[in-house]
Design a protein around this motif. Structure first.
Motif, mmCIF file in Angstrom:
data_model
loop_
_atom_site.group_PDB
_atom_site.id
_atom_site.type_symbol
_atom_site.label_atom_id
_atom_site.label_comp_id
_atom_site.label_asym_id
_atom_site.label_seq_id
_atom_site.Cartn_x
_atom_site.Cartn_y
_atom_site.Cartn_z
ATOM 1 N N LEU A 420 0.825 -1.206 0.000
ATOM 2 C CA LEU A 420 0.000 0.000 0.000
ATOM 3 C C LEU A 420 0.863 1.262 0.000
ATOM 4 O O LEU A 420 0.540 2.243 -0.690
ATOM 5 N N LEU A 421 1.949 1.244 0.767
ATOM 6 C CA LEU A 421 2.852 2.396 0.795
ATOM 7 C C LEU A 421 3.480 2.639 -0.575
ATOM 8 O O LEU A 421 3.585 3.786 -1.035
ATOM 9 N N MET A 422 3.938 1.549 -1.217
ATOM 10 C CA MET A 422 4.551 1.690 -2.532
ATOM 11 C C MET A 422 3.536 2.158 -3.575
ATOM 12 O O MET A 422 3.853 2.946 -4.462
ATOM 13 N N LYS A 423 2.304 1.673 -3.443
ATOM 14 C CA LYS A 423 1.244 2.100 -4.357
ATOM 15 C C LYS A 423 0.972 3.586 -4.181
ATOM 16 O O LYS A 423 0.824 4.348 -5.149
ATOM 17 N N GLY A 424 0.926 3.999 -2.895
ATOM 18 C CA GLY A 424 0.711 5.416 -2.610
ATOM 19 C C GLY A 424 1.858 6.271 -3.106
ATOM 20 O O GLY A 424 1.654 7.361 -3.654
ATOM 21 N N GLY A 425 3.094 5.773 -2.927
ATOM 22 C CA GLY A 425 4.246 6.517 -3.398
ATOM 23 C C GLY A 425 4.250 6.653 -4.908
ATOM 24 O O GLY A 425 4.613 7.706 -5.454
ATOM 25 N N SER A 426 3.843 5.589 -5.600
ATOM 26 C CA SER A 426 3.763 5.631 -7.055
ATOM 27 C C SER A 426 2.755 6.672 -7.515
ATOM 28 O O SER A 426 3.009 7.427 -8.466
ATOM 29 N N TRP A 427 1.614 6.722 -6.815
ATOM 30 C CA TRP A 427 0.594 7.718 -7.178
ATOM 31 C C TRP A 427 1.104 9.125 -6.918
ATOM 32 O O TRP A 427 0.955 10.026 -7.755
ATOM 33 N N ALA A 428 1.726 9.334 -5.739
ATOM 34 C CA ALA A 428 2.162 10.674 -5.362
ATOM 35 C C ALA A 428 3.235 11.209 -6.304
ATOM 36 O O ALA A 428 3.222 12.386 -6.677
ATOM 37 N N LEU A 429 4.166 10.347 -6.702
ATOM 38 C CA LEU A 429 5.287 10.793 -7.532
ATOM 39 C C LEU A 429 4.988 10.709 -9.020
ATOM 40 O O LEU A 429 5.805 11.097 -9.845
ATOM 41 N N GLY A 430 3.813 10.197 -9.354
ATOM 42 C CA GLY A 430 3.461 10.036 -10.755
ATOM 43 C C GLY A 430 3.111 11.341 -11.445
ATOM 44 O O GLY A 430 3.337 11.496 -12.649
ATOM 45 N N LYS A 431 2.570 12.266 -10.697
ATOM 46 C CA LYS A 431 2.164 13.555 -11.276
ATOM 47 C C LYS A 431 2.477 14.676 -10.305
ATOM 48 O O LYS A 431 2.333 14.518 -9.089
ATOM 49 N N GLY A 432 2.842 15.828 -10.846
ATOM 50 C CA GLY A 432 3.167 16.961 -10.005
ATOM 51 C C GLY A 432 1.991 17.424 -9.163
ATOM 52 O O GLY A 432 2.152 17.804 -7.995
ATOM 53 N N LYS A 433 0.797 17.368 -9.730
ATOM 54 C CA LYS A 433 -0.363 17.852 -8.976
ATOM 55 C C LYS A 433 -0.688 16.924 -7.800
ATOM 56 O O LYS A 433 -1.234 17.375 -6.779
ATOM 57 N N ASN A 434 -0.338 15.635 -7.937
ATOM 58 C CA ASN A 434 -0.594 14.702 -6.839
ATOM 59 C C ASN A 434 0.291 15.013 -5.633
ATOM 60 O O ASN A 434 -0.175 15.058 -4.496
ATOM 61 N N ILE A 435 1.572 15.246 -5.894
ATOM 62 C CA ILE A 435 2.471 15.581 -4.796
ATOM 63 C C ILE A 435 2.105 16.929 -4.209
ATOM 64 O O ILE A 435 2.244 17.184 -3.008
ATOM 65 N N GLY A 436 1.582 17.805 -5.078
ATOM 66 C CA GLY A 436 1.133 19.117 -4.604
ATOM 67 C C GLY A 436 -0.001 18.992 -3.609
ATOM 68 O O GLY A 436 -0.065 19.729 -2.621
ATOM 69 N N LEU A 437 -0.920 18.059 -3.867
ATOM 70 C CA LEU A 437 -2.017 17.839 -2.928
ATOM 71 C C LEU A 437 -1.514 17.365 -1.569
ATOM 72 O O LEU A 437 -1.986 17.826 -0.522
ATOM 73 N N LEU A 438 -0.547 16.452 -1.602
ATOM 74 C CA LEU A 438 -0.002 15.944 -0.343
ATOM 75 C C LEU A 438 0.732 17.031 0.436
ATOM 76 O O LEU A 438 0.720 17.038 1.669
#
Length: 490
Positions: A420-438
């Motif tokens: 789950l952590l790796m899946k979340g990390g993949s989502w967060a680092l996949g797009k700039g706007k995703n990391i921006g939300l975090l």
């Protein structure tokens, strides 16, 4: 000639397993301040000596390349080299036995000893016999094994386990050794001091009668030369020479990976091994024997060629170079993890960086008992720089960690926390706007950190991080937000 088939990899047996997870064992050993002091002194002394003698050779890196190339070529043609060795060893009066695993090897050795009518054997230092638990097995059969290497003798008398490939009693200082001798040696001067010369003298007196009376000796081997059928042992004390020449029967237990193609190959390894192991230009005793010599030395000469997971390791295209190891211990002497935890934390016969890859490769990483060993490293790379045959230990560690994750994933039908952590990390680092939300949640992290601005405890799998370190409070704003504000202000 015996038919040899290397192609049905099976997991190793014997003393190749962790007795408890490495983090738990390491945490306990870290509390042994005397052991850590002993280790630091010994490993720093050995590695400083190594650096001095290695620095004398302008072609050291070329020697390392040559050693690596010879071993890689041997592993690529292992079946042919083993058959060639068997042919030449047998032609000179030796007898070859093949053992799939520890149980077969122990059975073969036991039967050979019993055939002589002896109930005692003397031993040369041997990692292979430790690996298969030979001493313990012989004891159950009424046969007493006497270690003749000084460090191995200390470990045996102290009912202890080796903690180093080269110096099994490295975790003991000389005062502790004296106390063991006074307590365990049948006949010893009660006024024995901890002077090294006096301790060595006590060991000689203890062993001399065993050497002279022994009918059977058991050895390991540093190498076997395929083109001549020759075996070789290098050592520092002369006990090996006594064991290899005085008894009537000599039994050698050797891993199949120790074979070398040609006599000329020892030119390379006799330069690499002494410098990398003891920091010497040349080891004091080198013993070579080729089968049986009439009226000279043992007349019943046997070798047990041991697999015990080695063909399994050979089948791993990433990890197979671990079989190139020449057991010099250079990787252990530079490892910051080994220096602090000692060899007992690894559980297996093979500790340190090489043990962290070799044991899981021999048994299979899916074996739960060895799952934590590939994580027993900071991946600093010092072991790779020190290895005389250039085994890329950090690369293999990462490979085995990946195999461990895959093996654990196969065991669980539902995703693990790591998944789950790796899946979340993949989502967060996949797009700039995703990391921006975090990054919008950074203020929450500052609230959790408290007044001292440190996060000291995290839940779930992340607790493993905060168990030994604090996390600084996150900044009030992210770099991206700061950069954006700076641009707007201009």
């Amino acid at each position: 000639m015996t038919q040899v088939f290397l192609g049905m990899p099976a997991g190793g047996q014997g003393n190749l397993f962790e007795t408890e997870p490495f983090p738990k064992a390491a945490h306990r050993e870290l509390g042994n301040t005397q052991m850590r002091k002993n280790l630091r002194h010994a490993t720093h002394t050995i590695r400083d000596k190594r650096l001095n003698v290695v620095g004398e050779l302008p072609d050291w890196e070329e020697l390392r390349d040559a050693g690596s190339a010879i071993k890689n070529l041997t592993m690529a043609n292992l079946e042919e080299r083993l058959e060639e060795f068997e042919k030449n060893f047998t032609a000179r009066g030796g007898v070859v036995h093949w053992a799939r695993d520890a149980a077969e090897a122990n059975k073969i050795v036991t039967e050979l000893v019993k055939a002589t009518g002896s109930n005692e054997v003397v031993k040369v230092k041997s990692m292979a016999t430790q690996e298969i638990g030979l001493n313990e097995h012989l004891e159950t059969e009424g046969i007493e094994a006497f270690e003749t290497d000084l460090a191995e003798l200390i470990v045996q008398l102290g009912n202890d386990k080796p903690s180093h490939i080269l110096v099994p009693a490295i975790h003991k200082n000389r005062t502790e050794v004296r106390d063991i001798f006074l307590k365990e040696m049948p006949v010893v001067d009660p006024n024995l001091t901890d002077e090294p010369a006096k301790l060595a003298e006590a060991a000689r007196k203890h062993l001399r009668k065993k050497f002279l009376a022994a009918k059977v000796a058991i050895s390991g081997a540093n190498f076997a030369l395929a083109d001549t059928g020759t075996l070789g042992v290098v050592e520092s004390e002369g006990n090996g020479r006594m064991c290899l020449t005085l008894p009537e029967t000599l039994i050698t237990v050797m891993g199949i990976e120790k074979v070398l193609p040609h006599w000329e190959d020892i030119e390379v390894f006799m330069q690499l091994l002494p410098r990398s192991s003891t920091g010497e230009r040349m080891n004091p005793y080198t013993s070579l024997w080729t089968g049986v010599s009439e009226d000279d030395g043992p007349q019943n000469v046997h070798i047990v060629l041991l697999d015990n997971g080695r063909t399994r390791a050979l089948a791993d295209r990433f990890g197979r170079t671990a079989l190139n190891c020449i057991r010099c211990s250079a990787c252990m002497n530079v490892c910051p993890v080994y220096e602090r935890t000692g060899g007992h934390a690894y559980g297996s016969t093979y500790p340190g960086p090489i043990g962290a890859i070799l044991s899981p490769l021999l048994t299979g990483i899916e074996v739960e008992e060895n799952g934590s060993l590939p994580y027993a490293s900071s991946l600093c790379g010092a072991c790779y720089d020190a290895c005389p045959v250039k085994i890329n230990i950090p690369e293999i560690l990462v490979h085995l960690r990946g195999d461990d994750v895959d093996a654990n994933r196969d065991k669980h039908k539902i995703p693990t926390q790591m998944d789950l952590l790796m899946k979340g990390g993949s989502w967060a680092l996949g797009k700039g706007k995703n990391i921006g939300l975090l990054e919008k949640a950074l203020p929450l992290g500052r609230l959790v950190s408290g007044k001292d601005k440190k996060i000291k405890k995290l839940p779930g799998i992340a607790a493993g991080w905060t168990a030994s370190r604090d996390i600084p409070a996150p900044p009030s704003k992210s770099f991206r937000d700061w950069w954006s504000d700076e641009k707007e202000s201009k």
